[in-house]
Design a protein around this motif. Structure first.
Motif, short mmCIF file in Angstrom:
data_model
loop_
_atom_site.label_atom_id
_atom_site.label_comp_id
_atom_site.label_asym_id
_atom_site.label_seq_id
_atom_site.Cartn_x
_atom_site.Cartn_y
_atom_site.Cartn_z
N ALA A 73 0.82 -1.22 0.00
CA ALA A 73 0.00 0.00 0.00
C ALA A 73 0.85 1.27 0.00
CB ALA A 73 -0.95 -0.01 1.20
N LYS A 74 1.90 1.28 0.82
CA LYS A 74 2.74 2.49 0.89
C LYS A 74 3.52 2.72 -0.39
CE LYS A 74 3.35 2.69 5.90
NZ LYS A 74 4.28 2.42 7.02
N VAL A 75 3.79 1.66 -1.10
CA VAL A 75 4.50 1.80 -2.38
C VAL A 75 3.53 2.33 -3.44
CG1 VAL A 75 5.98 0.65 -4.07
CG2 VAL A 75 5.92 -0.17 -1.70
N ILE A 76 2.34 1.74 -3.46
CA ILE A 76 1.31 2.15 -4.43
C ILE A 76 0.96 3.62 -4.21
CG2 ILE A 76 -1.09 1.78 -5.13
CD1 ILE A 76 -0.66 -1.20 -4.10
N ASN A 160 28.49 -1.02 6.66
CA ASN A 160 29.00 -2.30 7.17
C ASN A 160 27.90 -3.34 7.27
OD1 ASN A 160 31.74 -1.87 7.53
ND2 ASN A 160 31.32 -0.61 9.33
N ASP A 161 26.69 -2.89 7.42
CA ASP A 161 25.57 -3.78 7.67
C ASP A 161 24.39 -3.31 6.84
OD1 ASP A 161 23.17 -4.80 9.27
OD2 ASP A 161 24.91 -5.79 10.19
N SER A 162 23.57 -4.24 6.38
CA SER A 162 22.45 -3.82 5.52
C SER A 162 21.43 -2.98 6.28
CB SER A 162 21.79 -5.02 4.87
OG SER A 162 21.20 -5.82 5.85
N ASP A 163 21.35 -3.18 7.62
CA ASP A 163 20.42 -2.37 8.42
C ASP A 163 20.76 -0.88 8.38
OD1 ASP A 163 19.36 -4.72 9.11
OD2 ASP A 163 20.08 -4.73 11.19
N LEU A 164 22.01 -0.57 8.03
CA LEU A 164 22.46 0.83 8.11
C LEU A 164 22.19 1.62 6.83
CD1 LEU A 164 25.87 0.10 9.87
CD2 LEU A 164 23.74 0.90 10.94
N CYS A 165 21.77 0.94 5.77
CA CYS A 165 21.56 1.61 4.49
C CYS A 165 20.46 2.66 4.55
CB CYS A 165 21.20 0.61 3.40
SG CYS A 165 22.64 -0.18 2.73
N PHE A 166 19.39 2.31 5.23
CA PHE A 166 18.25 3.24 5.28
C PHE A 166 18.65 4.55 5.97
CE2 PHE A 166 14.50 4.68 7.80
CZ PHE A 166 13.78 5.22 6.73
N ASP A 167 19.31 4.45 7.11
CA ASP A 167 19.75 5.67 7.81
C ASP A 167 20.75 6.45 6.97
OD1 ASP A 167 18.13 5.21 9.96
OD2 ASP A 167 19.65 4.14 11.12
N ALA A 168 21.65 5.73 6.31
CA ALA A 168 22.64 6.40 5.47
C ALA A 168 21.95 7.15 4.32
CB ALA A 168 23.63 5.38 4.91
N ALA A 169 20.89 6.55 3.80
CA ALA A 169 20.15 7.19 2.70
C ALA A 169 19.43 8.44 3.19
CB ALA A 169 19.17 6.20 2.09
N LEU A 170 18.81 8.34 4.37
CA LEU A 170 18.13 9.52 4.93
C LEU A 170 19.12 10.65 5.15
CD1 LEU A 170 15.64 8.27 7.67
CD2 LEU A 170 15.08 9.24 5.44
N GLU A 171 20.29 10.28 5.66
CA GLU A 171 21.33 11.28 5.92
C GLU A 171 21.81 11.93 4.62
OE1 GLU A 171 24.11 9.82 8.94
OE2 GLU A 171 25.64 10.95 7.82
N ASP A 207 7.16 -5.45 4.56
CA ASP A 207 6.63 -4.29 5.30
C ASP A 207 7.75 -3.27 5.54
OD1 ASP A 207 4.17 -5.58 5.53
OD2 ASP A 207 4.64 -6.42 7.50
N ILE A 208 8.91 -3.78 5.90
CA ILE A 208 10.04 -2.88 6.16
C ILE A 208 10.45 -2.16 4.88
CG2 ILE A 208 12.51 -2.82 6.81
CD1 ILE A 208 11.87 -5.17 8.75
N ASN A 209 10.56 -2.90 3.78
CA ASN A 209 10.91 -2.27 2.50
C ASN A 209 9.89 -1.18 2.12
OD1 ASN A 209 12.08 -5.43 1.24
ND2 ASN A 209 13.33 -3.69 1.85
N ALA A 210 8.61 -1.52 2.26
CA ALA A 210 7.56 -0.55 1.88
C ALA A 210 7.62 0.69 2.77
CB ALA A 210 6.19 -1.21 1.96
N ASP A 211 7.86 0.45 4.06
CA ASP A 211 7.96 1.57 5.00
C ASP A 211 9.18 2.44 4.68
OD1 ASP A 211 7.08 2.91 7.48
OD2 ASP A 211 9.06 2.27 8.19
N HIS A 212 10.30 1.81 4.39
CA HIS A 212 11.50 2.57 4.06
C HIS A 212 11.31 3.36 2.77
CE1 HIS A 212 14.53 0.09 6.67
NE2 HIS A 212 13.65 0.75 7.37
N PHE A 213 10.69 2.73 1.78
CA PHE A 213 10.41 3.43 0.53
C PHE A 213 9.55 4.66 0.80
CE2 PHE A 213 7.83 4.01 -3.39
CZ PHE A 213 8.85 4.22 -4.30
N ASP A 214 8.51 4.47 1.58
CA ASP A 214 7.59 5.57 1.93
C ASP A 214 8.34 6.74 2.57
OD1 ASP A 214 4.89 6.65 2.57
OD2 ASP A 214 5.49 6.24 4.64
N ARG A 215 9.19 6.41 3.52
CA ARG A 215 9.89 7.48 4.25
C ARG A 215 10.94 8.17 3.40
NH1 ARG A 215 11.12 4.37 9.70
NH2 ARG A 215 12.23 6.27 10.26
#
Ligand SMILES: [Zn+2]
Length: 269
Positions: A73-76, A160-171, A207-215
């Protein structure tokens, strides 16, 4: 039934959106018509896309979208269209992302199995750089996206970790030093390989991917609209997935589940 639109058309379509030449070995007129029409409606006759955020989640198959549509839904809601796409063989990450960003088949770009050499052929990143645009790739170390497009005059934000990509992208979006953001997240792929494609913990990754895309899109869109840029947003996955005989997730085959994917495209308004 396999989808008719092929991954090779992604790079020529994005090039056309920016008003620059397509990667050299690709077919420049192999354009995704609905995306081209969307962009000319949005930009008008005298403008082109100036900023783009391309989100690259790994292994999110078309059948997942069909069966678990609510999760998207968040992607759509952040895009204007969902296009059924077919990826190339073998349907593994470096082969498919190489095709996406070069616009050519594996026999032409040279990555034809699971290996991560630096691509020597022309890519969308090379076209952007040559035309004065600043691309960046944001991806964790060791993944295909952080390796195969190296050795260009551009920035790579390698975490270093895939969890850090989202924060790095926001930054990175905060400073907004780039014109083209390719942001990779492999969480669904890495969980489903161990747990199975429909395990609760695997589906949670979507859900995490869709949420990250949304943000990410919301942040980029508000910033770029405020500054008057014409912008493009897309969810571009590499291949699909299916369960093997012991219930673990896999891909790489010519099954519809592996080859049929879906891409979402949207603009700044
Ligand atoms: Zn992959």
């Amino acid at each position: 039934m396999l989808n008719s639109y092929i991954n090779t058309s992604v790079a020529p379509t994005i090039s056309r959106a920016f008003g620059i030449e397509a990667p050299k070995l690709s077919v420049p007129d192999e354009i995704l018509k609905p995306v081209e029409n969307m962009i000319s409606d949005y930009c008008g006759a005298n403008r082109k896309i100036e900023k783009a955020l391309i989100y690259n989640p790994d292994a999110v198959a078309l059948w997942l979208y069909q069966k678990y549509t609510d999760k998207f839904a968040k992607v759509i809601n952040n895009t204007r269209m969902a296009l059924p796409m077919r990826t190339v063989m073998p349907s593994v990450t470096p082969v498919c992302f190489a095709t996406i960003y070069t616009g050519v088949m594996p026999s032409v770009h040279g990555i034809q199995r699971y290996e991560k050499p630096v691509l020597k052929v022309d890519t969308l990143f090379d076209r952007l750089i040559e035309n004065g645009k600043k691309p960046v790739i944001i991806a964790p170390k060791e993944c295909s996206m952080s390796k195969i497009f190296k050795e260009r005059e551009m920035d790579y934000i390698i975490t270093n970790d895939s969890d850090l990509c989202f924060d790095a992208a926001l930054e990175a979006l905060n400073d907004d030093r780039y014109d083209f953001y390719a942001i990779y997240e492999g969480n669904y792929d890495s969980v489903m390989h161990g747990e199975g494609v429909e395990a609760e913990i695997s589906l949670k990754q979507i859900d995490i991917n869709a949420d990250h895309f949304d943000r990410l899109v919301k942040k980029a869109r508000s910033k770029w609209n405020k500054e008057g840029y014409k912008s493009l947003f897309a969810w571009i996955t590499d291949h699909g997935c299916h369960n093997d005989e012991i219930g673990r997730g896999t891909h790489g085959s010519d099954l519809e589940e592996d080859l049929n994917i879906v891409h979402f495209w949207g603009t700044g308004d």
